[in-house]
Design an enzyme around this catalytic site. Structure first.
Site, PDB file in Angstrom:
ATOM      1  N   SER A  47      21.642 -38.617 -14.829  1.00  0.00           N
ATOM      2  CA  SER A  47      20.298 -38.044 -15.017  1.00  0.00           C
ATOM      3  C   SER A  47      20.345 -36.759 -15.833  1.00  0.00           C
ATOM      4  O   SER A  47      19.385 -35.996 -15.851  1.00  0.00           O
ATOM      5  CB  SER A  47      19.635 -37.790 -13.664  1.00  0.00           C
ATOM      6  OG  SER A  47      20.338 -36.796 -12.956  1.00  0.00           O
ATOM      7  N   LEU A  55      22.447 -25.429  -8.475  1.00  0.00           N
ATOM      8  CA  LEU A  55      21.139 -25.030  -7.940  1.00  0.00           C
ATOM      9  C   LEU A  55      20.925 -23.522  -7.979  1.00  0.00           C
ATOM     10  O   LEU A  55      20.177 -22.971  -7.178  1.00  0.00           O
ATOM     11  CB  LEU A  55      20.937 -25.553  -6.509  1.00  0.00           C
ATOM     12  CG  LEU A  55      21.042 -27.065  -6.316  1.00  0.00           C
ATOM     13  CD1 LEU A  55      20.706 -27.431  -4.875  1.00  0.00           C
ATOM     14  CD2 LEU A  55      20.111 -27.817  -7.259  1.00  0.00           C
ATOM     15  N   GLU A  69       0.844  -1.206   0.000  1.00  0.00           N
ATOM     16  CA  GLU A  69       0.000   0.000   0.000  1.00  0.00           C
ATOM     17  C   GLU A  69       0.878   1.254   0.000  1.00  0.00           C
ATOM     18  O   GLU A  69       0.590   2.231  -0.700  1.00  0.00           O
ATOM     19  CB  GLU A  69      -0.905   0.043   1.237  1.00  0.00           C
ATOM     20  CG  GLU A  69      -1.869  -1.118   1.370  1.00  0.00           C
ATOM     21  CD  GLU A  69      -1.291  -2.256   2.206  1.00  0.00           C
ATOM     22  OE1 GLU A  69      -0.093  -2.575   2.041  1.00  0.00           O
ATOM     23  OE2 GLU A  69      -2.027  -2.835   3.024  1.00  0.00           O
ATOM     24  N   ALA A 126      20.304 -46.506 -14.282  1.00  0.00           N
ATOM     25  CA  ALA A 126      20.750 -47.330 -13.153  1.00  0.00           C
ATOM     26  C   ALA A 126      22.130 -46.889 -12.650  1.00  0.00           C
ATOM     27  O   ALA A 126      22.440 -46.986 -11.459  1.00  0.00           O
ATOM     28  CB  ALA A 126      20.766 -48.794 -13.557  1.00  0.00           C
ATOM     29  N   GLY A 167      17.284 -36.292  -4.689  1.00  0.00           N
ATOM     30  CA  GLY A 167      16.792 -37.382  -5.510  1.00  0.00           C
ATOM     31  C   GLY A 167      15.663 -38.160  -4.833  1.00  0.00           C
ATOM     32  O   GLY A 167      14.909 -37.606  -4.008  1.00  0.00           O
ATOM     33  N   ARG A 202      12.891 -21.936  -9.088  1.00  0.00           N
ATOM     34  CA  ARG A 202      13.948 -21.671  -8.107  1.00  0.00           C
ATOM     35  C   ARG A 202      13.903 -20.213  -7.653  1.00  0.00           C
ATOM     36  O   ARG A 202      14.033 -19.912  -6.472  1.00  0.00           O
ATOM     37  CB  ARG A 202      15.328 -21.945  -8.719  1.00  0.00           C
ATOM     38  CG  ARG A 202      15.653 -23.404  -8.839  1.00  0.00           C
ATOM     39  CD  ARG A 202      17.028 -23.583  -9.443  1.00  0.00           C
ATOM     40  NE  ARG A 202      17.330 -24.996  -9.612  1.00  0.00           N
ATOM     41  CZ  ARG A 202      18.390 -25.463 -10.261  1.00  0.00           C
ATOM     42  NH1 ARG A 202      19.248 -24.622 -10.819  1.00  0.00           N
ATOM     43  NH2 ARG A 202      18.590 -26.767 -10.347  1.00  0.00           N
TER      44      ARG A 202
END
Ligand SMILES: NC(=O)c1ccc[n+]([C@@H]2O[C@H](COP(=O)([O-])OP(=O)(O)OC[C@H]3O[C@@H](n4cnc5c(N)ncnc54)[C@H](OP(=O)(O)O)[C@@H]3O)[C@@H](O)[C@H]2O)c1
Length: 324
Positions: free
Chosen positions: A173, A209, A56, A169, A255, A189
Site C-alpha cells: 500500500s 506512525l 485566561e 491484493a 487497515g 497525527r
C-alpha cells in the site's frame, strides 16, 4: 474610523487559538482566550501542555496592565474553582480589571457550570454567553467526548484508490496518496493523543506512525495496536475498540480489519478519506463487515464537513451525525 469587528469574529479567532492546545492540554480542555481593548488584540492565550496555565491566565499575564477596561473572549466558561496549580480564572479576570467577558460554551464541570458566569456578574462585569458555542465545542470535541461518554473522540483515516482499495491484493500500500496528502496526515497525527493500527498493518508495513513535519517531531502520538494478542516494545496492545478509555483523541490508521472493528462498534466520530486518482483493481477493499443489517441504516450517518484537493488527491472529511 473603522468599526471594530463584531464579537463573533473575535470569538472565531479565540476558537482558532484553542486548537493550538490540542492534544497537549489533556486532561484539561483546550481553551482559547483573546483580550481586546479599543478594537485591538492586546493578548492571546491557550491552555498550556498538561492543562496549566489556563488560557485566561496566559493571556492576562501577557496583557499586564492593558487588561484593565478590556474585553476577554473565552471559548469555555472561566473556571470558578481554585486549585493547587492556579487560581480560579473568574477571580483572575475580576482582579485584572476586565470589564466585559464574552463566553462561547458553558463548562459542564460541576465545579464551574454556571458559577464562573455568576461570579463575574456579581463583580459587575458584563457577560455575554453562547457566542459560537457549537463551534467552540467542536474545537474541544475530544475533551468533551471523554467527559460525556468516557471514551476517546475517534478519527478514522483511510487512503484509497478511486475503486476503493487500501492496498493491492498482495498487501502493498506504499504509496497510494502523494506527498501533500501524506503531509496532511502527519499534521492530523500531531493533533491526536494516540494512534492505532491493526496487527496485520504492523506486520505488513512496520509503520513508524510518528510526525515527520519540521518542528512537530515531538508531537508524535502514543502507539496502540489492535490485537487479541500482545504488542511489541513501544506499542500498547488493545483488545477491542471499547477497551480504550484513558485517551481523549484517537487516530485510527487502518487497515481494513481495524477500521471495520471501530465502525461496527460505532466508535468513529470523524472520517478522513484521502482518495488518489489511481485504479488498483482486485485489491484489498477499505472495509470488511461493519454490521450493517439494512441499507437504509447506512443513510444519514455521515455529514460532509470539508472537501479539498491535496496535490492530485482529494480529501473528504465527514463527521458522524449523532443525536444530542
Ligand atoms: N491505505 C490505507 O489507508 C492503509 C492503512 C493501513 C493499512 N493498510 C493496508 O491494509 C492491510 C492490512 O489490513 P487488514 O485488514 O489485513 O488488517 P488490520 O486491520 O491491519 O489488522 C487486523 C488485525 O487486527 C486485529 N483486530 C481486528 N479486529 C479486531 C477486534 N474487533 N478486536 C481485536 N482485534 C482486532 C486482529 O489482530 P490479531 O489477529 O492479532 O488478534 C486482526 O488480525 C495491509 O495491506 C496494509 O498495507 C492500508
Amino acid at each position: 474610523m473603522q468599526r471594530p469587528p463584531p464579537d463573533a469574529d473575535w470569538m472565531a479567532a479565540a476558537i482558532a487559538l484553542s486548537r493550538r492546545g490540542r492534544p497537549a492540554s489533556t486532561p484539561n480542555p483546550n481553551v482559547g482566550c483573546l483580550i481586546v481593548k479599543d478594537g485591538i488584540v492586546t493578548a492571546r492565550g491557550w491552555t498550556r501542555p498538561g492543562g496549566r496555565p489556563h488560557a485566561e491566565a496566559m493571556a492576562l499575564m501577557a496583557a499586564g496592565g492593558a487588561a484593565r477596561g478590556a474585553t476577554a473572549y473565552v471559548t469555555l466558561e472561566p473556571c470558578a474553582h481554585a486549585s493547587p496549580r492556579g487560581p480560579a480564572c473568574s477571580d483572575a479576570l475580576i482582579g485584572a480589571g476586565i470589564t466585559r467577558v464574552v463566553i462561547a460554551a458553558q463548562d459542564p464541570d460541576p465545579r464551574t457550570d454556571g458559577k464562573g458566569i455568576a461570579r463575574l456578574q456579581e463583580a459587575g462585569i458584563e457577560v455575554v454567553f453562547n457566542m459560537l458555542a457549537a463551534e467552540a465545542r467542536a474545537a474541544m470535541a475530544p475533551w468533551w467526548m471523554r467527559r460525556a461518554r468516557g471514551r476517546p473522540f475517534v478519527t478514522l483515516k483511510l487512503a484509497t484508490s478511486l475503486d476503493g482499495c487500501i492496498a493491492r491484493a498482495d498487501g502493498s500500500s506504499r504509496w497510494i496518496t502523494g506527498a501533500r496528502a501524506r503531509a496532511h496526515g502527519h499534521l492530523e497525527r500531531a493533533q491526536h493523543q494516540a494512534i492505532l493500527v491493526g496487527r496485520a498493518t504492523l506486520e505488513a508495513d512496520a509503520p513508524k506512525l510518528d510526525v515527520r513535519l519540521p518542528g512537530l517531531a515531538d508531537r508524535s502520538p502514543v502507539k496502540l495496536l489492535l490485537t487479541r494478542g500482545t504488542a511489541p516494545e513501544g506499542w500498547t496492545a488493545v483488545a477491542s475498540p471499547q477497551a480504550i478509555a484513558d485517551v481523549d483523541s484517537l487516530l485510527v490508521e487502518g487497515g481494513a480489519g481495524a477500521a471495520s472493528a471501530f465502525l461496527a462498534a460505532d466508535r468513529v466520530d470523524r472520517l478522513l478519506l484521502y482518495r488518489a486518482p489511481i485504479l488498483i483493481g482486485g485489491g484489498k477493499p477499505a472495509l470488511g463487515d461493519i454490521g450493517l443489517a439494512d441499507l437504509a441504516d447506512a443513510h444519514g450517518r455521515w455529514r460532509l464537513q470539508d472537501s479539498r484537493l491535496l496535490g492530485s488527491d482529494r480529501l473528504d472529511v465527514y463527521e458522524r451525525a449523532r443525536e444530542g
